[in-house]
Every structure is written in C-alpha cells, then in structure tokens.
Motif scaffolding. Sequence first.
Motif, PDB file in Angstrom:
ATOM      1  N   SER A 284      45.326  18.716  45.321  1.00  0.00           N
ATOM      2  CA  SER A 284      46.707  18.294  44.983  1.00  0.00           C
ATOM      3  C   SER A 284      47.195  19.307  44.198  1.00  0.00           C
ATOM      4  CB  SER A 284      46.933  16.879  44.271  1.00  0.00           C
ATOM      5  OG  SER A 284      46.095  16.608  43.311  1.00  0.00           O
ATOM      6  N   ALA A 285      46.435  19.719  43.231  1.00  0.00           N
ATOM      7  CA  ALA A 285      46.533  20.861  41.999  1.00  0.00           C
ATOM      8  C   ALA A 285      47.058  22.180  42.928  1.00  0.00           C
ATOM      9  CB  ALA A 285      45.602  20.872  41.064  1.00  0.00           C
ATOM     10  N   ARG A 286      46.036  22.421  43.746  1.00  0.00           N
ATOM     11  CA  ARG A 286      46.467  23.699  44.664  1.00  0.00           C
ATOM     12  C   ARG A 286      47.570  23.684  45.273  1.00  0.00           C
ATOM     13  NH1 ARG A 286      41.889  27.312  45.672  1.00  0.00           N
ATOM     14  NH2 ARG A 286      42.865  27.659  47.713  1.00  0.00           N
ATOM     15  N   LYS A 287      47.789  22.452  45.995  1.00  0.00           N
ATOM     16  CA  LYS A 287      49.040  22.353  46.830  1.00  0.00           C
ATOM     17  C   LYS A 287      50.510  22.528  45.756  1.00  0.00           C
ATOM     18  CE  LYS A 287      51.506  19.068  49.864  1.00  0.00           C
ATOM     19  NZ  LYS A 287      51.242  17.844  50.439  1.00  0.00           N
ATOM     20  N   LEU A 288      50.295  21.770  44.767  1.00  0.00           N
ATOM     21  CA  LEU A 288      51.503  22.032  43.791  1.00  0.00           C
ATOM     22  C   LEU A 288      51.630  23.329  43.311  1.00  0.00           C
ATOM     23  CD1 LEU A 288      53.601  20.771  41.995  1.00  0.00           C
ATOM     24  CD2 LEU A 288      51.792  20.527  40.223  1.00  0.00           C
ATOM     25  N   ALA A 289      50.714  24.069  43.071  1.00  0.00           N
ATOM     26  CA  ALA A 289      50.758  25.421  42.609  1.00  0.00           C
ATOM     27  C   ALA A 289      51.043  26.330  43.482  1.00  0.00           C
ATOM     28  CB  ALA A 289      49.289  25.924  42.016  1.00  0.00           C
ATOM     29  N   ASP A 290      50.656  26.098  44.755  1.00  0.00           N
ATOM     30  CA  ASP A 290      51.078  26.866  45.927  1.00  0.00           C
ATOM     31  C   ASP A 290      52.575  26.789  46.318  1.00  0.00           C
ATOM     32  OD1 ASP A 290      50.350  28.571  48.394  1.00  0.00           O
ATOM     33  OD2 ASP A 290      50.975  27.143  49.575  1.00  0.00           O
ATOM     34  N   GLU A 291      53.146  25.448  46.120  1.00  0.00           N
ATOM     35  CA  GLU A 291      54.620  25.358  46.326  1.00  0.00           C
ATOM     36  C   GLU A 291      55.169  25.949  45.244  1.00  0.00           C
ATOM     37  OE1 GLU A 291      54.856  21.299  46.121  1.00  0.00           O
ATOM     38  OE2 GLU A 291      54.039  20.997  48.673  1.00  0.00           O
ATOM     39  N   ARG A 292      54.788  26.034  44.091  1.00  0.00           N
ATOM     40  CA  ARG A 292      55.670  26.541  42.879  1.00  0.00           C
ATOM     41  C   ARG A 292      55.663  27.975  42.907  1.00  0.00           C
ATOM     42  NH1 ARG A 292      56.770  22.089  42.749  1.00  0.00           N
ATOM     43  NH2 ARG A 292      56.771  20.462  40.740  1.00  0.00           N
ATOM     44  N   LEU A 293      54.544  28.638  43.379  1.00  0.00           N
ATOM     45  CA  LEU A 293      54.394  29.987  43.517  1.00  0.00           C
ATOM     46  C   LEU A 293      55.104  30.650  44.598  1.00  0.00           C
ATOM     47  CD1 LEU A 293      50.621  30.424  42.591  1.00  0.00           C
ATOM     48  CD2 LEU A 293      52.444  30.917  41.056  1.00  0.00           C
ATOM     49  N   ARG A 294      55.337  29.876  45.741  1.00  0.00           N
ATOM     50  CA  ARG A 294      56.000  30.426  46.897  1.00  0.00           C
ATOM     51  C   ARG A 294      57.179  31.164  46.714  1.00  0.00           C
ATOM     52  NH1 ARG A 294      55.321  26.057  49.849  1.00  0.00           N
ATOM     53  NH2 ARG A 294      53.564  26.572  50.845  1.00  0.00           N
ATOM     54  N   SER A 295      57.867  30.465  45.858  1.00  0.00           N
ATOM     55  CA  SER A 295      59.113  31.100  45.414  1.00  0.00           C
ATOM     56  C   SER A 295      59.271  32.599  45.101  1.00  0.00           C
ATOM     57  CB  SER A 295      60.248  30.180  44.712  1.00  0.00           C
ATOM     58  OG  SER A 295      59.618  30.121  43.545  1.00  0.00           O
ATOM     59  N   VAL A 296      58.202  32.947  44.130  1.00  0.00           N
ATOM     60  CA  VAL A 296      58.004  34.244  43.748  1.00  0.00           C
ATOM     61  C   VAL A 296      57.065  35.252  44.363  1.00  0.00           C
ATOM     62  CG1 VAL A 296      57.383  35.424  41.584  1.00  0.00           C
ATOM     63  CG2 VAL A 296      58.420  33.271  41.333  1.00  0.00           C
ATOM     64  N   ILE A 297      56.184  34.408  45.117  1.00  0.00           N
ATOM     65  CA  ILE A 297      55.098  35.329  46.009  1.00  0.00           C
ATOM     66  C   ILE A 297      55.211  34.690  47.069  1.00  0.00           C
ATOM     67  CG2 ILE A 297      52.743  36.040  45.826  1.00  0.00           C
ATOM     68  CD1 ILE A 297      52.289  34.739  43.041  1.00  0.00           C
TER      69      ILE A 297
ATOM     70  N   LEU B  53      45.109  31.454  43.659  1.00  0.00           N
ATOM     71  CA  LEU B  53      44.686  29.958  43.505  1.00  0.00           C
ATOM     72  C   LEU B  53      43.060  29.849  43.332  1.00  0.00           C
ATOM     73  CD1 LEU B  53      46.931  28.321  46.139  1.00  0.00           C
ATOM     74  CD2 LEU B  53      46.965  27.900  43.844  1.00  0.00           C
ATOM     75  N   THR B  54      42.323  30.837  43.631  1.00  0.00           N
ATOM     76  CA  THR B  54      40.824  30.779  43.272  1.00  0.00           C
ATOM     77  C   THR B  54      40.520  30.869  41.615  1.00  0.00           C
ATOM     78  OG1 THR B  54      40.753  33.326  43.384  1.00  0.00           O
ATOM     79  CG2 THR B  54      40.236  32.149  45.240  1.00  0.00           C
TER      80      THR B  54
ATOM     81  N   TRP C 254      44.649  27.161  34.784  1.00  0.00           N
ATOM     82  CA  TRP C 254      43.981  28.397  35.100  1.00  0.00           C
ATOM     83  C   TRP C 254      42.936  29.080  34.312  1.00  0.00           C
ATOM     84  CZ3 TRP C 254      46.180  29.512  39.570  1.00  0.00           C
ATOM     85  CH2 TRP C 254      47.392  29.031  40.007  1.00  0.00           C
ATOM     86  N   ARG C 255      41.856  29.679  34.904  1.00  0.00           N
ATOM     87  CA  ARG C 255      40.874  30.128  34.213  1.00  0.00           C
ATOM     88  C   ARG C 255      41.310  31.345  33.400  1.00  0.00           C
ATOM     89  NH1 ARG C 255      36.404  31.210  38.471  1.00  0.00           N
ATOM     90  NH2 ARG C 255      37.462  32.363  40.028  1.00  0.00           N
ATOM     91  N   LEU C 256      42.340  32.070  34.025  1.00  0.00           N
ATOM     92  CA  LEU C 256      42.709  33.233  33.298  1.00  0.00           C
ATOM     93  C   LEU C 256      43.345  32.885  31.808  1.00  0.00           C
ATOM     94  CD1 LEU C 256      44.464  34.887  36.589  1.00  0.00           C
ATOM     95  CD2 LEU C 256      42.273  35.418  35.532  1.00  0.00           C
ATOM     96  N   ASN C 257      43.290  33.829  30.979  1.00  0.00           N
ATOM     97  CA  ASN C 257      44.017  33.793  29.570  1.00  0.00           C
ATOM     98  C   ASN C 257      45.477  34.138  29.888  1.00  0.00           C
ATOM     99  OD1 ASN C 257      45.076  33.920  27.349  1.00  0.00           O
ATOM    100  ND2 ASN C 257      43.033  34.184  26.231  1.00  0.00           N
ATOM    101  N   LEU C 258      46.303  33.508  30.522  1.00  0.00           N
ATOM    102  CA  LEU C 258      47.698  33.881  30.912  1.00  0.00           C
ATOM    103  C   LEU C 258      48.722  34.349  29.800  1.00  0.00           C
ATOM    104  CD1 LEU C 258      48.328  31.335  33.706  1.00  0.00           C
ATOM    105  CD2 LEU C 258      47.710  33.916  34.090  1.00  0.00           C
ATOM    106  N   ASP C 259      48.332  33.794  28.574  1.00  0.00           N
ATOM    107  CA  ASP C 259      49.293  34.131  27.578  1.00  0.00           C
ATOM    108  C   ASP C 259      48.847  35.482  27.041  1.00  0.00           C
ATOM    109  OD1 ASP C 259      50.275  31.747  27.333  1.00  0.00           O
ATOM    110  OD2 ASP C 259      48.987  30.664  26.075  1.00  0.00           O
ATOM    111  N   ALA C 260      47.176  35.793  27.052  1.00  0.00           N
ATOM    112  CA  ALA C 260      46.954  37.255  26.755  1.00  0.00           C
ATOM    113  C   ALA C 260      47.515  38.221  27.568  1.00  0.00           C
ATOM    114  CB  ALA C 260      45.468  37.157  26.476  1.00  0.00           C
ATOM    115  N   LEU C 261      47.447  37.810  28.889  1.00  0.00           N
ATOM    116  CA  LEU C 261      47.702  38.819  29.825  1.00  0.00           C
ATOM    117  C   LEU C 261      49.233  39.359  29.859  1.00  0.00           C
ATOM    118  CD1 LEU C 261      45.846  37.597  33.148  1.00  0.00           C
ATOM    119  CD2 LEU C 261      45.351  39.598  31.853  1.00  0.00           C
ATOM    120  N   ALA C 262      50.073  38.260  29.460  1.00  0.00           N
ATOM    121  CA  ALA C 262      51.470  38.231  29.547  1.00  0.00           C
ATOM    122  C   ALA C 262      51.833  39.187  28.148  1.00  0.00           C
ATOM    123  CB  ALA C 262      52.116  37.115  29.330  1.00  0.00           C
ATOM    124  N   GLN C 263      51.112  38.976  27.292  1.00  0.00           N
ATOM    125  CA  GLN C 263      51.129  39.835  26.093  1.00  0.00           C
ATOM    126  C   GLN C 263      50.782  41.162  26.068  1.00  0.00           C
ATOM    127  OE1 GLN C 263      49.542  38.133  22.512  1.00  0.00           O
ATOM    128  NE2 GLN C 263      50.302  39.542  21.083  1.00  0.00           N
TER     129      GLN C 263
END
Length: 245
Positions: free
Chosen positions: A127-140, A150-151, A162-171
């Motif tokens: 369900s988390a993957r389905k939700l994330a896929d739906e949210r990402l579809r508008s951008v990707i 999603l992996t 997300w196992r990625l450190n998205l805050d650090a990546l964004a910065q």
Amino acid sequence: MLRWTRAWTLPYRGIGPSSSSFSRLPIAPSSSQGGTEPRPVPLSYELLDGEAASPPLVFLHGLFGSKTNFNSIAKALAQQTGRRPELVERLIAVDISPVETTSSSNFPNYVAAMRAVDMANEASLSSARKLADERLRSVIQSASMRQFLLTNLVEVDGRFVWRLNLDALAQHLDKILDFPARQETYSGPTLFLRGGNSQFLPPSHYPEIRRLFPRAQMQTVPNASHWVHSDRPQDFMAAVQGFLA
C-alpha cells in the motif's frame, strides 16, 4: 576516487555464495566539521562468487541506487570473467561523464517529489508503494523510473520511509551533480558506455573525457536510457565483456 580505490581492499572469500557485509572506509572531514582526523563511515558491500587468486571487479552504483542494482550483472560477470585477472586494471563509466550534469538532470524534481510523499498511515509495503507511485506519477511520467525509485522504500520501526537521506540530497545535490576541474589524467584503458536515449553523456562532453582519460573509448547502447544495464542487459554484458577481453 581512483586514488582511494587503491588505498583500501575488501576481504575476499573466494568461491561461495554471495554475502552482504559492512566495512569501514576512512573519509576526509569536511571544512564545516572543524576536525583534522578522517572519520569512518559504514561501507555496505556484497561479495559474489569468484576466484580468490583474481583481483575483484568492483561495481559502484549511482545516485538513488543501491548495491542490489548490479546483482544479476555482477554474478554473470563473476562466472564468465573470473579466470582473467590481468584484465581488471581498467575503468568503465556507464552513462556519466566528468562534466557538470545539473542542467540535464531531473534529479532535483525527483527528490522534491519523494520528500512530499507522506506514508505515515500505510499498513503494508504494497500500500505504501501504491501511494508513493500515485504521488510520484504527476512529476515522474516514466513508470520504470518510478519503479526504480520505489526500490528505496523500506520499513523502519513499523513505518514506511525512504532509505535515502533526502534532506541531505536536497541540500547538496548541486555539489553531487557538479564535477570539479581536474588537471591530472587517468592513463589506463577506459570505456564510456552511454545509453542511446540518455542525455547524460552527449558528444559535446567527449573532448573533456579524452583530456582526462587519454585512452578512452566511447560506445553507445541503442534504445537504452540512463539505466543501460537494466534496459538492455544483454547489450550491456556484451559491451563490458568485449572491453575486458
């Protein structure tokens, strides 16, 4: 990176089942830390079948990736090239070049879209993957790109994150996508393997590549995006083995 690669070695276990391990790799402190001693960080790696007497073939994944990205390719190459130790002293760069790539990258948009996904109330990974896929579809728009991202969705303490450190990546994404000016060159044999449908390694980068890598070869895999090994695995294998042979 070439200098660091020669400064450390991974334990080699010879022929046997693959295994995941952690080692510690010293890295230099940043100026903001104010320290002078390198600090160790966990280095996650996986050892695959091979011959103990042969030097390893090392795969380094890219941004948003993980050590699992090259599993099937690495296993096949370990089986097919583990008798040729004299052939691994060379470099293969897959669809990336020693040039700043911010202008040709959608990665900032990917990071922003992933950070905006709220999966706090999801009860299962599916369900988390389905939700994330739906949210990402508008951008990707690319389904394969979304599946790749999603992996990185994992469960931690009963929550899906997300196992990625998205805050650090964004910065620091501008620094990750940049490439510092270099004068020293790598004189070993080098293959730059590009996807025919990718914008990351255009012909306009070739002069700088050949300046830094005088023995560089350029090869294009038709009908492949930035993820060459995933889109065209057989063509990728043929190119790699042809370069090593």
